[in-house]
Design a protein around this motif. Structure first.
Motif, PDB file in Angstrom:
ATOM      1  N   VAL A 302       0.859  -1.192   0.000  1.00 53.54           N
ATOM      2  CA  VAL A 302       0.000   0.000   0.000  1.00 53.54           C
ATOM      3  C   VAL A 302       0.889   1.235   0.000  1.00 53.54           C
ATOM      4  CG1 VAL A 302      -1.743   1.320   1.253  1.00 53.54           C
ATOM      5  CG2 VAL A 302      -1.863  -1.173   1.229  1.00 53.54           C
ATOM      6  N   SER A 303       0.775   2.048  -1.032  1.00 58.87           N
ATOM      7  CA  SER A 303       1.526   3.295  -1.083  1.00 58.87           C
ATOM      8  C   SER A 303       0.689   4.409  -0.476  1.00 58.87           C
ATOM      9  CB  SER A 303       1.895   3.647  -2.525  1.00 58.87           C
ATOM     10  OG  SER A 303       0.739   3.754  -3.334  1.00 58.87           O
ATOM     11  N   PHE A 304       1.337   5.371   0.184  1.00 59.39           N
ATOM     12  CA  PHE A 304       0.611   6.445   0.845  1.00 59.39           C
ATOM     13  C   PHE A 304       1.301   7.786   0.559  1.00 59.39           C
ATOM     14  CE2 PHE A 304       3.814   5.054   3.884  1.00 59.39           C
ATOM     15  CZ  PHE A 304       4.350   6.245   4.349  1.00 59.39           C
ATOM     16  N   ARG A 305       0.530   8.851   0.790  1.00 56.84           N
ATOM     17  CA  ARG A 305       1.057  10.206   0.599  1.00 56.84           C
ATOM     18  C   ARG A 305       0.543  11.084   1.728  1.00 56.84           C
ATOM     19  NH1 ARG A 305      -1.019  14.356  -2.455  1.00 56.84           N
ATOM     20  NH2 ARG A 305      -2.560  12.925  -3.347  1.00 56.84           N
ATOM     21  N   LEU A 306       1.447  11.912   2.295  1.00 56.16           N
ATOM     22  CA  LEU A 306       1.108  12.778   3.414  1.00 56.16           C
ATOM     23  C   LEU A 306       0.802  14.190   2.928  1.00 56.16           C
ATOM     24  CD1 LEU A 306       3.982  11.643   5.813  1.00 56.16           C
ATOM     25  CD2 LEU A 306       1.610  10.883   5.886  1.00 56.16           C
ATOM     26  N   ASN A 307       0.087  14.945   3.767  1.00 57.46           N
ATOM     27  CA  ASN A 307      -0.172  16.343   3.436  1.00 57.46           C
ATOM     28  C   ASN A 307       1.108  17.168   3.626  1.00 57.46           C
ATOM     29  OD1 ASN A 307       0.096  16.791   6.203  1.00 57.46           O
ATOM     30  ND2 ASN A 307      -2.086  16.965   6.565  1.00 57.46           N
ATOM     31  N   PRO A 308       1.106  18.443   3.226  1.00 57.08           N
ATOM     32  CA  PRO A 308       2.348  19.236   3.329  1.00 57.08           C
ATOM     33  C   PRO A 308       2.942  19.272   4.734  1.00 57.08           C
ATOM     34  CG  PRO A 308       0.769  20.355   1.924  1.00 57.08           C
ATOM     35  CD  PRO A 308       0.057  19.178   2.492  1.00 57.08           C
ATOM     36  N   ALA A 309       2.072  19.416   5.755  1.00 54.24           N
ATOM     37  CA  ALA A 309       2.597  19.452   7.132  1.00 54.24           C
ATOM     38  C   ALA A 309       3.238  18.119   7.496  1.00 54.24           C
ATOM     39  CB  ALA A 309       1.463  19.782   8.109  1.00 54.24           C
ATOM     40  N   GLY A 310       2.553  17.006   7.156  1.00 54.83           N
ATOM     41  CA  GLY A 310       3.125  15.693   7.433  1.00 54.83           C
ATOM     42  C   GLY A 310       4.388  15.445   6.628  1.00 54.83           C
ATOM     43  N   GLY A 311       4.393  15.890   5.370  1.00 54.04           N
ATOM     44  CA  GLY A 311       5.589  15.729   4.544  1.00 54.04           C
ATOM     45  C   GLY A 311       6.780  16.482   5.104  1.00 54.04           C
ATOM     46  N   ARG A 312       6.533  17.693   5.649  1.00 54.33           N
ATOM     47  CA  ARG A 312       7.624  18.475   6.235  1.00 54.33           C
ATOM     48  C   ARG A 312       8.186  17.781   7.470  1.00 54.33           C
ATOM     49  NH1 ARG A 312       7.443  21.626  10.354  1.00 54.33           N
ATOM     50  NH2 ARG A 312       5.155  21.698  10.311  1.00 54.33           N
ATOM     51  N   ILE A 313       7.279  17.304   8.345  1.00 51.67           N
ATOM     52  CA  ILE A 313       7.740  16.601   9.551  1.00 51.67           C
ATOM     53  C   ILE A 313       8.498  15.330   9.172  1.00 51.67           C
ATOM     54  CG2 ILE A 313       6.978  15.385  11.624  1.00 51.67           C
ATOM     55  CD1 ILE A 313       4.588  17.314  11.717  1.00 51.67           C
ATOM     56  N   PHE A 314       7.963  14.583   8.190  1.00 50.55           N
ATOM     57  CA  PHE A 314       8.586  13.343   7.739  1.00 50.55           C
ATOM     58  C   PHE A 314       9.975  13.622   7.170  1.00 50.55           C
ATOM     59  CE2 PHE A 314       8.860   9.765   4.585  1.00 50.55           C
ATOM     60  CZ  PHE A 314       8.850   8.725   5.505  1.00 50.55           C
ATOM     61  N   GLY A 315      10.068  14.691   6.368  1.00 54.47           N
ATOM     62  CA  GLY A 315      11.365  15.041   5.777  1.00 54.47           C
ATOM     63  C   GLY A 315      12.384  15.443   6.821  1.00 54.47           C
ATOM     64  N   GLU A 316      11.959  16.287   7.800  1.00 56.54           N
ATOM     65  CA  GLU A 316      12.884  16.726   8.847  1.00 56.54           C
ATOM     66  C   GLU A 316      13.338  15.547   9.714  1.00 56.54           C
ATOM     67  OE1 GLU A 316      10.909  19.731  11.033  1.00 56.54           O
ATOM     68  OE2 GLU A 316      11.060  21.263   9.451  1.00 56.54           O
ATOM     69  N   TYR A 317      12.391  14.660  10.028  1.00 57.36           N
ATOM     70  CA  TYR A 317      12.737  13.528  10.883  1.00 57.36           C
ATOM     71  C   TYR A 317      13.745  12.609  10.191  1.00 57.36           C
ATOM     72  CZ  TYR A 317      12.326   9.532  13.982  1.00 57.36           C
ATOM     73  OH  TYR A 317      12.618   8.513  14.850  1.00 57.36           O
ATOM     74  N   THR A 318      13.505  12.294   8.937  1.00 57.68           N
ATOM     75  CA  THR A 318      14.440  11.399   8.232  1.00 57.68           C
ATOM     76  C   THR A 318      15.805  12.054   8.047  1.00 57.68           C
ATOM     77  OG1 THR A 318      13.531  12.199   6.117  1.00 57.68           O
ATOM     78  CG2 THR A 318      12.608  10.168   7.018  1.00 57.68           C
ATOM     79  N   ALA A 319      15.826  13.378   7.885  1.00 55.92           N
ATOM     80  CA  ALA A 319      17.114  14.057   7.732  1.00 55.92           C
ATOM     81  C   ALA A 319      17.916  14.028   9.024  1.00 55.92           C
ATOM     82  CB  ALA A 319      16.885  15.501   7.282  1.00 55.92           C
ATOM     83  N   ASN A 320      17.232  14.081  10.190  1.00 53.82           N
ATOM     84  CA  ASN A 320      17.920  14.150  11.480  1.00 53.82           C
ATOM     85  C   ASN A 320      18.146  12.792  12.132  1.00 53.82           C
ATOM     86  OD1 ASN A 320      17.891  16.967  11.295  1.00 53.82           O
ATOM     87  ND2 ASN A 320      15.895  17.115  12.307  1.00 53.82           N
ATOM     88  N   ASN A 321      17.590  11.719  11.531  1.00 57.54           N
ATOM     89  CA  ASN A 321      17.699  10.405  12.171  1.00 57.54           C
ATOM     90  C   ASN A 321      18.181   9.333  11.197  1.00 57.54           C
ATOM     91  OD1 ASN A 321      16.257  10.615  15.064  1.00 57.54           O
ATOM     92  ND2 ASN A 321      15.146  11.903  13.597  1.00 57.54           N
ATOM     93  N   ILE A 322      19.125   9.680  10.351  1.00 54.78           N
ATOM     94  CA  ILE A 322      19.688   8.704   9.415  1.00 54.78           C
ATOM     95  C   ILE A 322      20.408   7.604  10.205  1.00 54.78           C
ATOM     96  CG2 ILE A 322      21.392   8.370   7.580  1.00 54.78           C
ATOM     97  CD1 ILE A 322      20.738  11.185   6.609  1.00 54.78           C
ATOM     98  N   GLY A 323      20.116   6.356   9.852  1.00 51.87           N
ATOM     99  CA  GLY A 323      20.718   5.221  10.528  1.00 51.87           C
ATOM    100  C   GLY A 323      19.861   4.618  11.623  1.00 51.87           C
TER     101      GLY A 323
END
Length: 557
Positions: A302-323
């Motif tokens: 199942v593929s999903f897509r987040l709204n802009p606010a969720g996308g921003r949080i998702f992007g920031e989290y993945t950038a700060n928690n690599i590994g």
């Protein structure tokens, strides 16, 4: 009164013809239903897709130029599933308090010089309890948290706030106010009704009944579905999608976790459990789309897509928690816990697991419709077989035929030729009722059939009033044409008064009633409208044509 201009004749016969045409598909119910279903499937297929011969044949078994709208059959006629569900409203209070923790924490951190260190404490589900290290300043901590209070948005909560903040020793206690609990209950029930309706509608079922009963219960009736179990699977569970930080991975179900952590099983790894941070990074409320698809290994996903606010949080989290591992949790089960390899902008992703194609389709429907705000438990479930519905249809058909035949015979014997005119109008009247029911997509139930039978008996009332009045005028030695004119003119007010009062009763039944009662009121109300039309206009037009062509010296009524 007996002179009809050409345009009025065209309008009257046009309305009759159009109404009867709308009713015709119901005479070939199964064939037209298959035609509609086949065309609905064809519309969803991409251009150039292969179409089976059976599907193609079904899409051509009814003329495309003919109306194809049908009267929907209710649960008692078609068979289907009935569920009565209870919504666990207390879960919403707990989620609300858990969601307030970051805000309370940030407010108290700004007051660290006054209140000292802070730590969340275990508390009841509908409370948030925070301990400060400087209890002598508890009043300042309470005042700071109280700034988070918002006015209650409801008619009953005007002038009140959503939270109550108090101090107990070294603890700041936050809980929902009574006015906010009432407003929250109302919102939760409305949201539950809407989400259940979306999930049922997306599956293509016809005319479900989904309504609130009491404070925390939902009645769900879906005609044409196979069983109550099938309906429960369609509604699904809460379909609550959240994303959490992974603390640890273990194979021991008895692993002790801290109060702000969760121990959840992995869906596709038996015996594996994940320790997660309890507060999610992203919630399903930020989801805007979900579709059944396939992963890189060509397995259903199942593929999903987040709204802009969720996308921003998702992007920031993945950038700060690599590994680090990031768990995708659906209904308290870890669907997958991939390790973040790089920054993931855009707010889209994929949920993999041990899915079949049908499971991914159902899950995508549930995610698109949104998460149920609270868990539902089923208090009552019934499967109504189609054979019981067929018995109801047969009984209703027999009742209609007997009533129809009795009225036709009575009118013919009582009023001769004029009775035959009334009988023709009665046949048109029944056609108009079914045409209107088809046009508005109404659901016909057993009480609805009772409404039609009652309408058949009432439909000739207006003609009886007119014909009896014509008889009285003929006794006064008036000519046929004049007697007919006076008969219609002097009976008109009585006809309108009688039918308006019945129509008011039908409207009250529709507004105040529910389910079968509404079905009865709809057929009764439509029957009153069509009865007045056929009695006053159609019958009079036929009599006008007869008088104009034959010009009888005397008439027998």
């Amino acid at each position: 009164m007996l002179q009809f201009p050409l345009w009025k004749k065209i309008v009257i016969w046009g309305v009759c013809l159009f109404g009867v045409l709308l009713a015709v598909p119901n005479m070939q119910y199964t064939k037209v239903e298959q035609y509609n279903d086949a065309n609905a499937v064809l519309e969803q297929l991409p251009e150039g897709a292969d179409v089976s011969a059976e599907l193609r044949a079904q899409s051509e078994q009814w003329p495309s130029y003919m109306p194809s709208a049908l009267v929907n059959l209710g649960l008692d006629l078609r068979g289907g599933a009935h569920l009565l569900a209870a919504v666990q409203l207390e879960e919403v209070y707990a989620a609300r308090m858990d969601g307030m923790w970051p805000e309370v924490r940030n407010v108290l951190r700004d007051q660290r010089a006054t209140v000292g260190t802070i730590r969340r404490q275990d508390s009841a589900d509908d409370q948030l309890r925070v301990r400060i290290s400087q209890p002598e300043n508890i009043a300042a901590a309470v005042a700071a948290v109280r700034t988070l209070a918002q006015p209650v948005v409801s008619l009953t909560g005007v002038g009140t706030f959503d939270i109550e903040v108090s101090g107990e020793g070294a603890d700041v206690v936050v809980q929902l106010s009574e006015a906010e609990k009432i407003a929250t209950d109302q919102r939760t029930m409305e949201q539950t009704l809407e989400i259940v309706r979306r999930r049922v509608d997306e599956a293509g079922t016809r005319e479900p009944t989904i309504q609130r009963q009491g404070n925390d219960r939902v009645l769900i009736q879906v005609p044409g579905i196979g069983s109550a179990e099938e309906l429960k699977e369609l509604i699904g569970t809460t379909a609550k999608l959240t994303f959490h930080t992974v603390v640890n991975r273990t194979g021991d179900q008895s692993t002790r976790v801290q109060s702000r952590q969760l121990l959840l099983p992995a869906t596709d790894e038996p015996g594996v459990f994940y320790v997660l941070e309890k507060t999610p990074v992203i919630t399903g409320e930020m989801l805007v789309d979900a579709q059944a698809s396939f992963d890189q290994n060509n397995q259903p996903a199942v593929s999903f897509r987040l709204n802009p606010a969720g996308g921003r949080i998702f992007g920031e989290y993945t950038a700060n928690n690599i590994g680090t591992a990031f768990a995708i949790v659906l209904d308290d089960e870890v669907m997958s816990a991939p390790v973040i390899r790089s920054h993931i902008p855009g707010g889209s992703g994929i949920i993999t697991g041990r899915f079949g194609v049908e499971e991914t389709a159902k899950l995508s429907i549930q995610l698109r419709a949104g998460a149920l705000p609270a868990k539902v438990t089923y208090l009552e479930e019934r499967t109504i077989g189609p054979e019981l519905g067929q018995d109801s249809i047969d009984a209703g058909r027999i009742a209609c035929i007997i009533a129809f035949g009795a009225v036709l015979i009575f009118m013919g014997l009582s009023y001769g030729l004029f009775g035959i005119f009334a009988n023709i109008a009665l046949v048109i009247n029944v056609g108009l009722i079914f045409g209107l029911l088809s046009a508005i997509g109404a659901t016909l139930t057993l009480p609805g059939i009772a409404g039609i039978v009652l309408t058949i008996g009432m439909a000739v009332d207006a003609n009886v009033l007119v014909f009896e009045r014509i008889r009285e005028e003929l006794k006064s030695a008036k000519g046929p044409a004049r007697a007919i004119e006076l008969g219609y003119e002097r009976a008109f007010s009585a006809i309108i008064d009688a039918n308006i009062t019945t129509l008011i009763a039908a409207i009250i039944l529709f507004v105040m009633g529910s389910g079968p009662v509404r079905g009865f009121s709809i057929t009764l109300g439509l029957g009153i409208i069509t009865s007045v039309f056929t009695a006053i206009w159609v019958t009079r037009l036929m009599i006008s044509i007869y008088i104009g062509r034959v010009r009888p010296k005397t008439i027998e009524v």
